[in-house]
Design a protein around this motif. Structure first.
Motif, PDB file in Angstrom:
ATOM      1  N   GLY A   1       0.808  -1.208   0.000  1.00 30.95           N
ATOM      2  CA  GLY A   1       0.000   0.000   0.000  1.00 30.95           C
ATOM      3  C   GLY A   1       0.846   1.264   0.000  1.00 30.95           C
ATOM      4  O   GLY A   1       2.058   1.224  -0.181  1.00 30.95           O
ATOM      5  N   PRO A   2       0.184   2.389   0.224  1.00 30.69           N
ATOM      6  CA  PRO A   2       0.888   3.669   0.178  1.00 30.69           C
ATOM      7  C   PRO A   2       1.981   3.724   1.243  1.00 30.69           C
ATOM      8  O   PRO A   2       1.755   3.392   2.387  1.00 30.69           O
ATOM      9  N   ARG A   3       3.148   4.124   0.814  1.00 31.36           N
ATOM     10  CA  ARG A   3       4.259   4.238   1.734  1.00 31.36           C
ATOM     11  C   ARG A   3       4.978   5.537   1.451  1.00 31.36           C
ATOM     12  O   ARG A   3       4.962   6.047   0.342  1.00 31.36           O
TER      13      ARG A   3
ATOM     14  N   ALA B   1       4.783  -6.769  -7.669  1.00 36.28           N
ATOM     15  CA  ALA B   1       4.766  -5.852  -6.533  1.00 36.28           C
ATOM     16  C   ALA B   1       4.824  -4.429  -7.044  1.00 36.28           C
ATOM     17  O   ALA B   1       5.280  -4.177  -8.149  1.00 36.28           O
ATOM     18  N   ALA B   2       4.362  -3.510  -6.237  1.00 36.11           N
ATOM     19  CA  ALA B   2       4.525  -2.099  -6.574  1.00 36.11           C
ATOM     20  C   ALA B   2       5.921  -1.667  -6.157  1.00 36.11           C
ATOM     21  O   ALA B   2       6.571  -2.309  -5.349  1.00 36.11           O
ATOM     22  N   LYS B   3       6.349  -0.551  -6.731  1.00 38.30           N
ATOM     23  CA  LYS B   3       7.724  -0.117  -6.493  1.00 38.30           C
ATOM     24  C   LYS B   3       8.034   0.087  -5.026  1.00 38.30           C
ATOM     25  O   LYS B   3       9.139  -0.115  -4.582  1.00 38.30           O
ATOM     26  N   THR B   4       7.053   0.562  -4.286  1.00 37.23           N
ATOM     27  CA  THR B   4       7.349   0.922  -2.901  1.00 37.23           C
ATOM     28  C   THR B   4       7.044  -0.198  -1.917  1.00 37.23           C
ATOM     29  O   THR B   4       7.266  -0.034  -0.733  1.00 37.23           O
ATOM     30  N   ASP B   5       6.530  -1.330  -2.394  1.00 35.95           N
ATOM     31  CA  ASP B   5       6.191  -2.389  -1.447  1.00 35.95           C
ATOM     32  C   ASP B   5       7.440  -2.901  -0.752  1.00 35.95           C
ATOM     33  O   ASP B   5       8.490  -3.047  -1.368  1.00 35.95           O
TER      34      ASP B   5
ATOM     35  N   LEU C   1       9.406  -5.743   0.426  1.00 32.56           N
ATOM     36  CA  LEU C   1       9.413  -7.171   0.125  1.00 32.56           C
ATOM     37  C   LEU C   1      10.063  -7.953   1.246  1.00 32.56           C
ATOM     38  O   LEU C   1      10.895  -7.439   1.988  1.00 32.56           O
TER      39      LEU C   1
END
Lengths: 455, 462
Positions: B352-354, B443-447, B449
């Motif tokens: 989500g948003p980070r 995955a999104a770039k900011t996830d 991992l």
């Protein structure tokens, strides 16, 4: 005669490459990415030494110079060079060679000089590149290189080369853009108690031009000034030094890294609090010739007066705002906790009051109103006398930090709403009256407000 | 020879005894069978050993037994009444006895019967200390419980817990069954706790509040209706907290009505092999307070297995936070996604948003997981160890107030974070422990991992 030939030529090109890429995201915002690649510079200069059976002996020395990015190591190699060349020059010992050796040493030294020159040159180049890369690394980059935290689990050595990590680095197979991007601020943002003296639904006496202008401006939804002394001090100081800034209203001191508002959020992501503020302003103000600085005496006096203000007048102001009922239940609660629900605001108000009392009791044994106000009156008089008829303190034509401090206190005191209450017998306005007694302070405060804020 | 004879005799004697026993039982059974439907009713119930329990309360429990009209009903209703008494947990030992009336003038009344109940009330005050493990958190707690406070099986409990995620929690609760029904419960809770979210969002949250809860069992499942009032403070951002988290610092008041419905037909909650599960939670915040929203969460799970130890289970979880007054949501109300118990392969609350290293939470999420458990090679006999193959997916997005529903759905479906993996599951009687090797595929770039090994410990997994 021996023929020594040692040729070792190892060279790898190295250049710092700085790339700036602007990526347009799907929602229209632009992300600027700075990528810096820096490789280690290795330059090796070799000269072969050959001693032939010819009469003319030419000797060249081995010169290995490795210019490495660290300047210290380059210095050590240069030392080795000089030692080595001298040793080699001496080692070939014969009269003829001595003479030639001198020349060769001369040659060696020159060559070594050139080597040092090149070495120095190359090292300087690399140090420059280091600086560039360091700067870019501090700026927040959107590089998506993902590193492994516990790299040592699979043994020492180059973590990223372990087959498991190479395999894992392939995942995720597909990346989608970030869901949330906060646009980076262009100007530094001051998180401060704001806005100024626009108080909803409370009787405020229109004090000459100040409130009218403040209200006019607030109707247009711009925020100027602040009701809090520290915030106003920062704003004034930034304005005096012609630094452009945005204001973001904030009411929670806990949000600041130091626990006290205001604080400054810079475009590169770092935060400046109380301690580093003045230094930051001095470093970042636009350099202009017309700023006059204070000499030693004036600087010392400025320190004395600012300490006077921040202890005596501050105590009286705290007393008026927090320890006297009319302002405490009205003005202060409205300003600092007005955005909360009524009862929560009241509760938080009381909790803040006990903190304030606690802090006041750290520097005095008891809180004596008469004494506090007497000392404040003396301090105000001293400030008035010091100001005299000047426009700014010490007769300068541009305001200094002392002006910012004094102005913020005077402005906050003068713009306290006048409480028309028979109960307290007009005591709540005592501090304002004390300031108004001195015409020059009153005009001074008005003047600065008009020039720096209302203009 | 003599020994053999001896045993033969014993054997014969034993058989004879058994025969007699069976005949007697058969006689009683036929007796009861014949008399079963004869008119009979309860005349008197006598309770022995009751001290603190209120009479009115007991009267309510035992009232239905008086409606019996035959022996069959008398026995059945008495048993039911006793079971109800047991369920309150205030009695340690209950014995019943049905007998004909002792009074002399009722000697020849064959249709009346008296019920005698001997009870032992359990001790009122109970002090418990211990450690507790929940969803990725462990805590140390001490609790003082007073049972049967006012004589009607009310429970008063005060507890204190210190843990990893909830750094301190104090709770005071008073619960009472309504209408002498152990299934209907009304309780008042007051609590004060501090949650430490520094690891994923760099802040701590202080929460003080109270709740009035009513819970009941219906044929559809378990319902819980509550009114909550919370005073929350987001405070103490850590050094590296991002600006958005810093701006969230402050106090907020929430006054909300919540309703939860649980329909659980699984054979057991930790590692279900059959059945289905559905939980729907809604919350309306707006009766005063600073926040005005509707928060909805749905969780559904289905499990199927065959006899050889293969279990297939699928879970879907979704939530939505809708702001009603046009203001953006506060971080205390938002959803978080990711972690060994949510979408595996990502760090705790990593989706989500980070911003920077902080997870900001989101207003709408969808997540789904499919797991195949197989008998563990080499430990096929033990049911509690299983090999685990899974695929998880999830998305968490933030919703701007006033955003259209199509855009929200579009955001939720366009870029899910997907992971697959394999691992071992161990079912401990209280918790489920998983050790997985997870690989995020999308995955999104900011996830954040968590490639590779991941350990999960908890009660409810995706």
């Amino acid at each position: 005669m021996s023929d020594r030939q040692e040729e070792q030529i190892i060279s790898s090109a190295s250049e710092p490459i700085v790339e700036t890429i602007d990526e347009i995201q799907e929602d229209g915002s632009i992300i600027r990415k700075t990528r810096t690649t820096r490789k280690i510079t290795k330059r090796v200069l070799t000269t072969t030494t050959s001693v032939k059976e010819d009469t003319e002996t030419q000797q060249r020395n081995h010169n290995h110079s490795q210019a490495i990015t660290a300047s210290e190591s380059s210095e050590s190699t240069l030392k080795d060079l000089s030692v080595g060349s001298a040793a080699e020059a001496i080692s070939t010992g014969s009269s003829t060679t001595t003479t030639t050796s001198t020349t060769t040493t001369g040659a060696a030294t020159t060559s070594s000089i050139t080597a040092t020159e090149t070495a120095v040159a190359s090292s300087s180049e690399t140090t420059e590149s280091e600086e560039v890369s360091e700067k870019s690394s501090t700026a927040t980059t959107d590089e998506t290189k993902r590193t492994f935290k516990f790299g040592g689990i699979f043994g020492k050595g180059d973590v990223d080369n372990h087959p498991l990590y190479r395999f894992l680095a392939k995942f995720p197979l597909k990346q989608s853009p970030a869901p949330h991007t906060r646009p980076r601020p262009v100007k530094p943002i001051v998180y401060a108690f704001a806005p100024g003296w626009k108080v909803g639904g409370q009787e405020t006496e229109k004090q000459d031009n100040k409130d009218v202008e403040a209200e006019k401006k607030d109707n247009k939804e711009t925020i100027i000034g602040s009701f809090d002394v520290d915030s106003l001090k920062w704003m004034a100081y930034l304005k005096f030094n012609q630094i452009d800034y945005d204001i973001k209203p904030a009411f929670e001191p806990t949000m600041s890294p130091s626990g006290k508002l205001p604080f400054l959020a810079l475009p590169d992501g770092s935060l400046v609090t109380d301690e580093g503020f003045e230094q930051w302003v001095q470093e970042n103000k636009p350099h202009s010739n017309k700023s006059e600085s204070l000499n030693i005496h004036e600087a010392a006096e400025a320190v004395a007066f600012s300490t006077l203000t921040e202890s005596k007048i501050h105590a009286a102001l705290l007393y008026t705002l927090w320890l006297e009922a009319p302002h405490f239940q009205g003005t202060t609660r409205q300003h600092y906790f007005g955005h909360h629900k009524y009862y929560l605001g009241k509760l938080l108000n009381y909790m803040s009051k006990s903190n304030i009392v606690h802090s006041m009791l750290l520097t005095r044994t008891q809180i004596d109103r008469e004494l506090i106000f007497e000392e404040a009156a003396t301090a105000i008089e001293a400030l008035s006398v010091q100001l005299g008829e000047n426009e700014y303190y010490f007769g300068k034509s541009t305001p200094s930090s002392l002006d910012a401090i004094v102005f913020s206190y005077l402005h906050v005191i003068l713009t306290l709403p006048r409480i028309r209450n028979a109960e307290d017998g007009g005591r709540s306005g005592e501090l304002a009256r004390m300031v108004k007694k001195h015409e020059n302070l009153y005009k001074y405060s008005q003047n600065i407000w008009k020039k720096s804020f209302a203009a | 020879m003599a020994a053999r004879q001896h045993t033969e005799e014993e054997f014969a004697a034993q058989r004879k005894r058994q025969q007699e026993f069976e005949e007697a039982a058969f006689k009683i059974q036929t007796l009861v069978e014949n008399v079963r439907h004869d008119p009979m009713k309860l005349r008197k119930i006598t309770l022995h050993g009751v001290g603190k329990t209120r009479e009115g309360f007991l009267h309510r429990i035992l009232e239905p037994a008086f409606q019996a009209r035959s022996l069959h009903e008398v026995i059945g209703l008495s048993r039911q009444a006793v079971r109800r008494m047991e369920r309150f947990g205030i009695f340690e030992d209950i014995k019943i006895q049905l007998d004909s009336p002792r009074d002399n003038w009722l000697q020849d009344r064959k249709d009346l019967v008296d019920l005698g109940i001997w009870v032992k009330e359990s001790s009122r005050i109970q002090i418990r200390t211990g450690t507790e493990a929940g969803n990725a958190e462990a805590s140390l707690y001490g609790a003082l419980t007073v049972k049967n406070v006012f004589g009607g099986a009310e429970t008063l409990s005060t507890s204190m817990a210190f843990g990893t995620r909830t750094s301190s929690a104090f709770q005071f609760a008073l619960a009472t069954p309504l209408l002498a029904d152990p299934d209907k419960n009304l309780s008042i809770n007051l609590y004060s706790q501090t949650r430490n979210n520094t690891q994923w969002s760099s802040y701590e949250e202080d929460l003080k509040g109270g709740a009035l809860k009513y819970s009941t069992l219906s044929p559809f499942g378990y319902h819980e209706l509550a009114y909550e009032g919370h005073w929350r403070e987001v405070c103490r951002p850590s050094e590296k907290a991002s600006l958005t988290i810093r701006e969230q610092c402050g106090h907020s008041l929430k006054s909300a009505l919540t309703h939860m419905w649980v329909h659980d037909m699984r054979d057991e909650p930790l590692l279900p092999t059959t059945g289905h599960f559905l939980r729907v939670t809604q919350e309306y915040a707006g009766l005063g307070g600073d926040v005005n929203h509707i928060r909805q969460e749905v969780e559904a799970q289905v499990a199927r297995s065959n006899n050889t130890g293969y279990i297939l289970s699928a879970t879907v979880k979704s939530g939505y936070l809708h702001s009603l007054n046009g203001k953006p949501s506060k971080i205390s109300d938002r959803f978080f996604l990711g972690g060994p118990m949510s979408v595996r392969g990502f760090k705790s609350n990593g989706l989500g948003p980070r911003e920077g290293e902080d997870s900001l939470g989101g207003d709408a999420y969808m997540s789904a997981g499919v797991s195949l458990m197989t008998p563990f090679p080499g430990l096929a006999g033990r049911e509690s160890f299983k090999a685990h193959f899974f695929a998880n997916a999830g998305t968490l997005v933030s919703v701007q107030p006033g955003q259209s529903a199509t855009k929200t759905i579009d955001d939720l479906t366009k870029a899910p974070s997907v992971s697959v993996g394999t691992g071992i599951v161990y079912r401990h009687p209280q918790v489920r422990i998983e050790l997985n090797f997870a690989l995020p595929l999308m995955a999104a770039k900011t996830d954040a991992l968590s490639r590779g090994w991941q350990l999960g410990l908890g009660i409810s997994f995706l």
